[in-house]
Design a protein around this motif. Structure first.
Motif, PDB file in Angstrom:
ATOM      1  N   ALA A 174     -55.913  16.236  22.342  1.00 61.22           N
ATOM      2  CA  ALA A 174     -54.936  16.043  21.275  1.00 61.22           C
ATOM      3  C   ALA A 174     -53.690  16.888  21.545  1.00 61.22           C
ATOM      4  N   THR A 211     -53.195  14.946   7.376  1.00 57.80           N
ATOM      5  CA  THR A 211     -54.088  15.860   8.095  1.00 57.80           C
ATOM      6  C   THR A 211     -55.563  15.472   7.993  1.00 57.80           C
ATOM      7  N   THR A 242     -56.327  12.852  10.584  1.00 52.01           N
ATOM      8  CA  THR A 242     -56.288  13.341  11.958  1.00 52.01           C
ATOM      9  C   THR A 242     -57.519  14.180  12.277  1.00 52.01           C
ATOM     10  N   ASP A 273     -45.793  27.330  17.043  1.00 51.44           N
ATOM     11  CA  ASP A 273     -46.632  27.486  15.851  1.00 51.44           C
ATOM     12  C   ASP A 273     -47.305  28.856  15.875  1.00 51.44           C
ATOM     13  N   ARG A 311     -49.672  17.680  19.634  1.00 54.40           N
ATOM     14  CA  ARG A 311     -48.880  17.449  18.419  1.00 54.40           C
ATOM     15  C   ARG A 311     -47.387  17.410  18.751  1.00 54.40           C
ATOM     16  N   ASN A 313     -47.540  13.326  12.681  1.00 54.51           N
ATOM     17  CA  ASN A 313     -47.293  14.126  11.479  1.00 54.51           C
ATOM     18  C   ASN A 313     -48.581  14.553  10.800  1.00 54.51           C
ATOM     19  N   SER A 314     -49.197  15.595  11.297  1.00 56.77           N
ATOM     20  CA  SER A 314     -50.310  16.259  10.612  1.00 56.77           C
ATOM     21  C   SER A 314     -50.084  17.740  10.852  1.00 56.77           C
ATOM     22  N   THR A 341     -45.856  22.147  12.232  1.00 58.22           N
ATOM     23  CA  THR A 341     -46.880  22.767  11.401  1.00 58.22           C
ATOM     24  C   THR A 341     -46.210  23.457  10.218  1.00 58.22           C
ATOM     25  N   ASP A 374     -49.167  22.281  21.500  1.00 56.04           N
ATOM     26  CA  ASP A 374     -48.400  22.141  20.270  1.00 56.04           C
ATOM     27  C   ASP A 374     -46.913  22.093  20.589  1.00 56.04           C
ATOM     28  N   LEU A 415     -55.748  21.334  16.797  1.00 52.21           N
ATOM     29  CA  LEU A 415     -55.780  21.175  18.244  1.00 52.21           C
ATOM     30  C   LEU A 415     -56.821  22.026  18.960  1.00 52.21           C
ATOM     31  N   ILE A 463     -50.048  13.155  18.075  1.00 50.06           N
ATOM     32  CA  ILE A 463     -49.949  13.281  16.627  1.00 50.06           C
ATOM     33  C   ILE A 463     -48.487  13.292  16.187  1.00 50.06           C
ATOM     34  N   SER A 520     -52.419  23.846  11.343  1.00 49.42           N
ATOM     35  CA  SER A 520     -52.458  24.521  12.640  1.00 49.42           C
ATOM     36  C   SER A 520     -53.754  24.272  13.399  1.00 49.42           C
TER      37      SER A 520
END
Length: 387
Positions: free
Chosen positions: A136, A102, A105, A382, A138, A123-124, A142, A352, A130, A121, A127
Motif C-alpha cells: 500500500a 479510512t 481502506t 507524516d 498513500r 484519500n484515507s 494524513t 507515504d 501503511l 490510496i 497514519s
C-alpha cells in the motif's frame, strides 16, 4: 518491392501491438463512493480520470488501460472488502486504487497484502494504515501532518488557549492527539476537547461548550462532506467568529464552500491542495477539468486521483508493461513529480506522501468564496509514521 515489404511488416507490428493491448489490458480496480456520503467525490474522481486519459492516452507500454469502477457506497468496510475481493480474484486487477473513507481502506489493505496487489490510496487520512501493509502507498494526506502544522501555527500566532473539536473516528482521533501533543509542547493551553459522532448533524450543544470556554481559537477536523457547512453556519449563528477556527482543509473543501457561504469567511486551514494555487500545472489541470465538468468545483480528491494514475503509468512504463508486484512497489517508492498541488514524492521508508502543506484563509474574491494560500511548509512527511 522492398518498400512494400517494409510497410507490410510495419502494419503487422502495429496490428500485433494493438492485439497485445487488447489481449493484455492494464486493469485498475477503482474503489470509491459513487452513492451515499462521498458520492460527489466519486463523480469528481471520474472527471479526473477522463482528464488524465485526455492528456496521456489510454494505452501505456503496449497495454490498454481498463478502469474497473466499484461503488463502496460511503463508509462501508464490509462492502469495500467484498468488492476488493471480487476485483482481485474475479477481475485479476494489476492495481487497486481510489479509496476514500479510512474504514474502507483498512478493510481492503489486508487483501492487497495477501494477494500482493499494489494499493494506491487517494484519500484515507489515518497514519497507521501503511505500516502492516507493504503493498500500500498513500498519495493523499494524513490528519496528523496537518494537525502538526496547525499546532505550530497556533503557537506562532500567540494563541494562549485552543479548544479542539473533531469527528470521532480514526482520522479525527489522530488529528486531535497530534494537535494536543504539539500545541501543549509549545506551551499552549487546551481550553477543552469534544468529539462528535461521524453522522451527527446538529452541533449546537458542542458549539455552546466552545462558546462557554471562550478560547482564543478552535481546532476543527471534519471529513469533507455536507456536514462542515452545517457546523460553520451553526458556529456563526451562535455568535462566534468563524475567524477563530483553525482546521484541516476538509472543513473548507471547495465543493462545500458555496453551501457554507459567509460562515466560512476568515477560517484558516492547512491542506495539500487549493483550487486557487498559482502554478502552470494547476492551471492546466483546472482548465481541462472545467472543460469536461464546468459546474463542478475542483477539490483535492480529483487532483490526487489524477496523481495516482500518473504514478501508475510511470511504473508500468518503467517495467515495459511486464509487471511484478515487488518491482512495482520499489518504483512507487521513487515517485517524484510536479502535481497540480505542488511538488510531491513518496517517502521510500514509509510509502507515504511527501508534499507541501499550504496555509489558506477563506476570502471573498470576485464574488466567490475561495481558499487563498498565504504561507507554506515544504517537504512535509507524516509525523505519525515517519522513521
Amino acid at each position: 518491392m522492398i518498400a512494400k515489404i517494409v510497410i507490410a511488416a510495419a502494419a503487422m507490428l502495429a496490428a500485433t501491438a494493438c492485439a497485445n493491448a487488447e489481449d493484455r489490458p492494464l486493469k485498475i480496480g477503482w474503489l470509491m463512493s459513487y452513492t451515499g456520503p462521498g458520492a460527489a467525490a466519486g463523480a469528481a474522481s471520474d472527471t479526473a480520470i477522463e482528464v488524465f486519459f485526455k492528456k496521456f492516452g489510454r494505452t501505456i507500454a503496449g497495454r490498454k488501460t481498463e478502469i474497473i469502477k466499484r461503488d463502496t457506497t460511503g463508509p462501508a468496510p464490509d462492502v469495500a472488502r467484498r468488492l476488493a475481493q471480487e476485483l482481485i480474484v474475479g477481475e485479476k486487477v494489476d492495481f487497486l486504487a481510489g479509496m476514500d473513507f479510512t474504514p474502507n481502506t483498512m478493510a481492503v489493505a489486508p487483501l492487497s497484502t495477501s494477494a500482493k496487489v499494489p494499493l494506491l490510496i487517494v484519500n484515507s487520512a489515518t497514519s497507521g494504515i501503511l505500516a502492516k501493509h507493504p503493498y500500500a502507498v498513500r498519495f493523499g494526506f494524513t490528519t496528523t501532518e496537518m494537525a502538526q502544522q496547525l499546532a505550530g501555527y497556533a503557537s506562532k500566532q500567540g494563541f494562549k488557549s485552543v479548544y479542539t473539536f473533531v469527528q470521532e473516528f480514526e482520522p479525527g482521533l489522530d488529528a486531535e492527539a497530534m494537535f494536543l501533543r504539539e500545541y501543549k509542547a509549545a506551551g499552549g493551553t487546551i481550553a477543552g476537547s469534544v468529539r462528535a459522532p461521524l453522522k451527527a448533524t446538529d452541533f449546537s450543544a458542542y458549539i455552546q461548550r466552545i462558546k462557554d470556554a471562550n478560547p482564543d481559537a478552535v481546532f476543527v477536523f471534519m471529513t469533507a462532506s455536507e456536514l462542515p457547512p452545517i457546523f460553520l453556519r451553526q458556529f456563526k449563528e451562535a455568535g462566534l467568529d468563524p475567524a477563530k477556527i483553525i482546521g484541516i482543509g476538509d472543513i473548507t473543501d471547495e465543493a462545500s464552500l458555496p453551501s457554507a457561504g459567509d460562515a466560512a469567511l476568515g477560517v484558516v486551514t492547512a491542506f495539500h491542495y487549493t483550487q486557487t494555487h498559482d502554478s502552470a500545472a494547476n492551471k492546466e489541470f483546472i482548465d481541462a477539468f472545467k472543460s469536461l465538468a464546468p459546474e463542478r468545483p475542483v477539490s483535492f480528491v480529483p487532483v490526487v486521483s489524477y496523481d495516482v494514475l500518473r504514478a501508475i503509468y510511470q511504473v508500468v512504463e518503467a517495467q515495459k508493461g511486464e509487471l511484478t508486484p515487488d518491482r512495482t512497489m520499489e518504483l512507487l517508492k521513487q515517485i517524484k513529480f510536479e502535481s497540480p498541488r505542488g511538488p510531491i514524492a513518496i517517502d521510500p521508508a514509509t510509502r507515504d506522501i511527501v508534499q507541501t502543506i499550504w496555509f489558506r484563509k477563506v476570502e471573498k474574491r470576485d464574488g466567490q468564496i475561495v481558499n487563498v494560500e498565504f504561507a507554506s511548509t515544504p517537504d512535509v512527511k507524516d509525523p505519525g509514521s515517519a522513521r
